[in-house]
Scaffold this active site. Structure first.
Site, PDB file in Angstrom:
ATOM      1  CG  HIS A   9      -0.230   0.043   2.513  1.00 30.33           C
ATOM      2  ND1 HIS A   9       0.314   1.190   3.050  1.00 30.33           N
ATOM      3  CD2 HIS A   9       0.039  -0.933   3.403  1.00 30.33           C
ATOM      4  CE1 HIS A   9       0.877   0.935   4.194  1.00 30.33           C
ATOM      5  NE2 HIS A   9       0.732  -0.363   4.446  1.00 30.33           N
ATOM      6  NE  ARG A  60      -1.667  -0.191   6.716  1.00 29.12           N
ATOM      7  CZ  ARG A  60      -2.187  -0.763   7.783  1.00 29.12           C
ATOM      8  NH1 ARG A  60      -3.411  -0.423   8.186  1.00 29.12           N
ATOM      9  NH2 ARG A  60      -1.511  -1.685   8.460  1.00 29.12           N
ATOM     10  CD  GLU A  87       2.290  -4.941   8.216  1.00 28.87           C
ATOM     11  OE1 GLU A  87       2.633  -6.144   8.107  1.00 28.87           O
ATOM     12  OE2 GLU A  87       2.921  -3.998   7.700  1.00 28.87           O
ATOM     13  CG  HIS A 181      -0.813  -4.673   4.808  1.00 34.32           C
ATOM     14  ND1 HIS A 181      -1.299  -3.446   5.190  1.00 34.32           N
ATOM     15  CD2 HIS A 181      -1.901  -5.399   4.419  1.00 34.32           C
ATOM     16  CE1 HIS A 181      -2.614  -3.429   5.047  1.00 34.32           C
ATOM     17  NE2 HIS A 181      -3.002  -4.609   4.596  1.00 34.32           N
TER      18      HIS A 181
END
Length: 240
Positions: A9, A60, A87, A181
């Site tokens: 991201h 994100r 993440e 991520h």
């Protein structure tokens, strides 16, 4: 030829503030949005026709994918959102400023928490400010939100999902995009490039810079790999 594009991201607000983010649903900065659009432009310039996309359940990564697909004029591509691509959970470090944490606990200890393969940070206490155990998205998905994760624990959820849902499609010849991520993508790089436990902690994936991997037909073995924005590229593991 089969390709896999991995996109971390774009810059998030907590990236900018140098805070441990993990599972907290922080959005992109204006710079992060610009990085997402540029990622889409770079992918469009390759001329590759992708057939589907995967992302996490964090905004994100989702927004980065939206913006990239918009730039590619491919917003109609099917998208699968999977919590397994989230993440890494930073446990009790979540929300803390990285520099201030290093001053409090010592740079060496923080480096262990951030960069060791199998030593997680202290767990996040139930009911703490960033406890997501009662977050509707995870309740609806039946997810037992972790209290903390190392990179190894992140890999332990990423790898089964990848092998069950993504790998068969690559092996059948589909070209795919994964927007996720730093640590979930690091886990994928470890799998695809067969990176050792010691070496994977040194792999750094830049924000908003697509990593384009070409696969040998019918396999999960990379034949080549490159970042599309060469000026912001980082070192890649050798292809074995």
């Amino acid at each position: 030829m089969t390709r896999l594009a991995l996109i971390r991201h774009g810059q998030s607000q907590w990236n900018l503030e140098n805070r441990f983010t993990g599972w907290v649903d922080v959005d992109l900065t204006e710079k992060g949005r610009a990085e997402a659009h540029k990622a889409g432009s770079l992918l469009k310039d390759t001329g590759i026709e992708f057939s589907a996309c995967f992302t996490s359940v964090q905004k994100r990564a989702i927004r980065t994918l939206w913006m990239a697909l918009d730039e590619m004029d491919r917003m109609w591509l099917p998208v699968t959102r999977a919590w397994q691509l989230n993440e890494r959970h930073y446990g009790g470090l979540t929300g803390l400023n990285k520099a201030e944490t290093a001053e409090k606990h010592g740079a060496d200890q923080v480096k262990v928490w951030r960069r060791s393969y199998d030593i997680p940070p202290p767990p996040l206490e139930k009911g703490a400010a960033f406890d997501l155990s009662k977050d509707l998205r995870y309740i609806s998905l039946g997810v037992d939100v972790p209290a903390t994760e190392s990179l190894k624990l992140t890999l332990d959820r990423v790898q089964p999902y990848f092998e069950a849902e993504i790998a068969p499609r690559i092996e059948s010849g589909e070209s795919l995009i994964i927007a996720a991520h730093g640590n979930s993508l690091r886990a994928l790089v470890k799998i695809l490039f067969d990176v050792s436990n010691d070496d994977i902690v040194n792999v750094e994936i830049p924000t908003g810079n697509p990593l384009l991997i070409e696969m040998m037909d019918g396999t999960l073995k990379p034949s080549s790999a490159r970042y599309l924005d060469g000026e912001r590229a980082t070192d890649l593991p050798p292809i074995k």
